[in-house]
Design a protein around this motif. Structure first.
Motif, PDB file in Angstrom:
ATOM      1  N   THR A 140       0.828  -1.193   0.000  1.00 38.17           N
ATOM      2  CA  THR A 140       0.000   0.000   0.000  1.00 38.17           C
ATOM      3  C   THR A 140       0.865   1.246   0.000  1.00 38.17           C
ATOM      4  O   THR A 140       1.824   1.364   0.757  1.00 38.17           O
ATOM      5  CB  THR A 140      -0.904   0.004   1.244  1.00 38.17           C
ATOM      6  OG1 THR A 140      -1.733  -1.160   1.227  1.00 38.17           O
ATOM      7  CG2 THR A 140      -1.791   1.244   1.259  1.00 38.17           C
TER       8      THR A 140
ATOM      9  N   ASP B 170      -2.434   5.317  -2.213  1.00 40.03           N
ATOM     10  CA  ASP B 170      -3.626   4.583  -1.803  1.00 40.03           C
ATOM     11  C   ASP B 170      -4.253   5.195  -0.550  1.00 40.03           C
ATOM     12  O   ASP B 170      -5.467   5.141  -0.376  1.00 40.03           O
ATOM     13  CB  ASP B 170      -3.272   3.125  -1.531  1.00 40.03           C
ATOM     14  CG  ASP B 170      -2.672   2.438  -2.751  1.00 40.03           C
ATOM     15  OD1 ASP B 170      -3.343   2.425  -3.800  1.00 40.03           O
ATOM     16  OD2 ASP B 170      -1.534   1.941  -2.667  1.00 40.03           O
ATOM     17  N   ARG B 171      -3.385   5.734   0.306  1.00 45.28           N
ATOM     18  CA  ARG B 171      -3.851   6.395   1.527  1.00 45.28           C
ATOM     19  C   ARG B 171      -3.079   7.696   1.705  1.00 45.28           C
ATOM     20  O   ARG B 171      -1.888   7.751   1.408  1.00 45.28           O
ATOM     21  CB  ARG B 171      -3.709   5.487   2.753  1.00 45.28           C
ATOM     22  CG  ARG B 171      -4.579   4.235   2.627  1.00 45.28           C
ATOM     23  CD  ARG B 171      -4.569   3.361   3.861  1.00 45.28           C
ATOM     24  NE  ARG B 171      -5.393   2.177   3.625  1.00 45.28           N
ATOM     25  CZ  ARG B 171      -6.692   2.109   3.842  1.00 45.28           C
ATOM     26  NH1 ARG B 171      -7.337   3.175   4.330  1.00 45.28           N
ATOM     27  NH2 ARG B 171      -7.370   1.007   3.597  1.00 45.28           N
TER      28      ARG B 171
ATOM     29  N   GLY C  16      -9.684   6.445   3.226  1.00 44.89           N
ATOM     30  CA  GLY C  16      -8.259   6.540   2.949  1.00 44.89           C
ATOM     31  C   GLY C  16      -7.678   7.921   3.166  1.00 44.89           C
ATOM     32  O   GLY C  16      -6.532   8.176   2.793  1.00 44.89           O
TER      33      GLY C  16
ATOM     34  N   CYS D  12      -4.642   4.731  10.131  1.00 42.77           N
ATOM     35  CA  CYS D  12      -4.295   4.217   8.807  1.00 42.77           C
ATOM     36  C   CYS D  12      -3.907   2.742   8.886  1.00 42.77           C
ATOM     37  O   CYS D  12      -4.363   1.921   8.074  1.00 42.77           O
ATOM     38  CB  CYS D  12      -3.151   5.056   8.230  1.00 42.77           C
ATOM     39  SG  CYS D  12      -2.599   4.556   6.589  1.00 42.77           S
TER      40      CYS D  12
ATOM     41  N   MET E 135      -5.922  -0.737   7.487  1.00 40.90           N
ATOM     42  CA  MET E 135      -5.249  -1.681   6.597  1.00 40.90           C
ATOM     43  C   MET E 135      -5.135  -3.060   7.232  1.00 40.90           C
ATOM     44  O   MET E 135      -4.474  -3.950   6.687  1.00 40.90           O
ATOM     45  CB  MET E 135      -3.854  -1.157   6.247  1.00 40.90           C
ATOM     46  CG  MET E 135      -3.860   0.136   5.452  1.00 40.90           C
ATOM     47  SD  MET E 135      -2.227   0.930   5.391  1.00 40.90           S
ATOM     48  CE  MET E 135      -1.265  -0.348   4.567  1.00 40.90           C
TER      49      MET E 135
END
Length: 454
Positions: free
Chosen positions: A2, A109-110, A295, A322, A326
């Motif tokens: 990620t 992605d984040r 995200g 975060c 995940m």
């Protein structure tokens, strides 16, 4: 793996990066500074010899620890650091940045936004003259280059930064003629109770700095106008708490009323906003951990105006959120959440003690410049209301308030205050200016040299 992007390498961004790296991730950190630290722990260029104690005062130990932490992460290859880089747009999971005159694109992605805050400014007649700065600009010059932006200075506004910058300048040997605080002592005393109950040592430290200003400090001041000639300011005319007319001769003025959260990127990233009557500004909405969307995580003064210590905690919490989202192992946030609650109580006391000067702004004369970027006066904004109505973005379209290079950072709140005062609406009803890319000025040449691989 990620891809996690952190924007900002101040206290919040550094702690977020540290937490993610400890979990085995390798985040990218984009920061406008050449060296990590943010505004509060800004570092001078290599080769400057001023010791940390001179730069950061009682916060020197914290500053050095943060610098070492981040430098270690970079040296060990546990994070990717992009210094001197500006994120000017966000769209569809891609950050558009300019670095060293070239546009790049970074997919993520984040996203953790630790964008910090800047000065909250109110117009004062004559503030468009050269030699009128924000308190933050005055502090940057002192920390980065060891210089004062003038030979005889007047500092005006309200909030802890006013006292801090004045103390730093005087300690460095600058000639400070006056420190004019628009907050009356009664408001400061009332808000100070909440501050002392939440963080007694920090409150005491602030009082000590205030005491050291001595005769320079004047509470409950009313600012009338800045007089200037072609070379810049010559004097600031003001009235003391008893209403007596005073004049302070100077060749430079610094203004600031506490802070405003830097929220343009949060807006582009899709965060929801609410008007905060406590902090007197529009702020993004997030949960206690900093989650502001799918995200999207916010940390530091760009979310809550809690100062450097609060920013460190918020950075950790955003990274923990975060990691949990995940499904990765993360530490228990309970202790940090309790500490953050205490700091929020302190910050609310600060906001109460040093209020935004709403009445001063609403009563500005028509010839006062409201938007320095575009040269728009208060009269221009008022005259646009006949066609625009009481809505911030329509006033922007017709009067160009907030359409300059600062993108409304300096004039948005004052402009809304004028509209609300003229139309009898609340500031919440007037609304906020929508952020638009680029959120910072970008040279056209940067797009011509865009990296084809990104």
């Amino acid at each position: 793996m990620t891809r996690v992007l952190i924007v900002g390498a101040g206290p919040a961004g550094i702690r977020a990066a540290e937490t993610l790296a400890a979990a085995g991730l390798r985040p990218q950190i984009v920061d406008e500074g050449e060296r990590a630290g943010g505004q509060i722990y800004r570092r001078p260029p290599p080769g400057f010899t001023r010791p940390p104690r001179s730069l950061y005062g009682s916060e020197a130990t914290k500053a050095v620890a943060l610098h070492r932490t981040f430098d270690g992460l970079v040296r060990e290859g546990r994070v990717d650091h992009l210094p001197r880089a500006t994120v000017f747009a966000l769209a569809d999971g891609v950050a558009h940045i300019v670095q060293e005159g070239t546009v790049r694109r970074i997919a993520y992605d984040r996203l953790i936004l630790a964008t910090g805050a800047s000065d909250r400014l109110a117009p004062v007649p004559g503030w468009q003259a050269p030699g009128v700065y924000s308190l933050g600009a005055m502090q940057i010059a002192l920390k980065s280059q060891g210089v004062a932006l003038g030979r005889r200075l007047v500092l005006a506004g309200s909030g802890p930064l006013l006292t801090l910058v004045a103390h730093q300048l005087i300690k460095a040997g600058a000639d400070v003629a006056a420190v004019l605080d628009t907050a009356p002592l009664a408001a400061q005393a009332a808000g100070g109770v909440s501050m002392a109950l939440a963080r007694p040592l920090v409150t005491l430290r602030g009082l000590v700095l205030r005491a050291r200003l001595g005769r320079h400090y004047h509470p409950g001041a009313t600012l009338d106008r800045i007089e200037a000639d072609a070379g810049g300011p010559t004097a600031l005319r003001w009235r003391d708490a008893a209403g007596r007319a005073r004049v302070s001769s100077c060749d430079a003025v610094a203004l600031g009323w506490h802070l405003r959260a830097e929220t343009h990127l949060a807006d582009l990233a899709g965060a929801r906003f609410e008007w905060s009557p406590i902090w007197h500004q529009w702020l993004p909405v997030a949960d206690a951990m900093g989650r502001a969307g799918n995200g999207l995580y916010l940390a530091g003064d760009g979310l809550r105006l809690l100062g450097a210590d609060g920013a460190e905690i918020a950075g950790r919490l955003a990274a923990i959120a975060c990691l949990r989202d995940m499904s990765l192992a993360a530490s228990d946030p309970g202790k940090d959440l309790r500490r953050l609650a205490r700091m929020t109580s302190f910050a609310k006391g600060v906001a109460s003690a040093f209020p935004w000067p709403a009445d001063m702004v609403r009563n500005l004369s028509g010839e006062t410049v409201l938007c320095r970027c575009e040269g728009v006066t208060v009269a221009d904004a008022r005259s646009a209301l006949a066609l625009a109505g009481p809505e911030a973005n329509r006033v922007k379209s017709l009067a160009r308030v907030g359409m300059g290079r600062c993108q409304g950072r300096y004039c948005q709140l004052a402009g809304a205050e004028i509209v609300a005062g003229e139309t009898g609406r609340t500031l919440c009803e007037v609304g906020r200016l929508r952020a638009q890319p680029p959120v910072r000025p970008i040279p056209v040449s940067a797009f011509l040299q865009a990296d084809p691989d990104t």
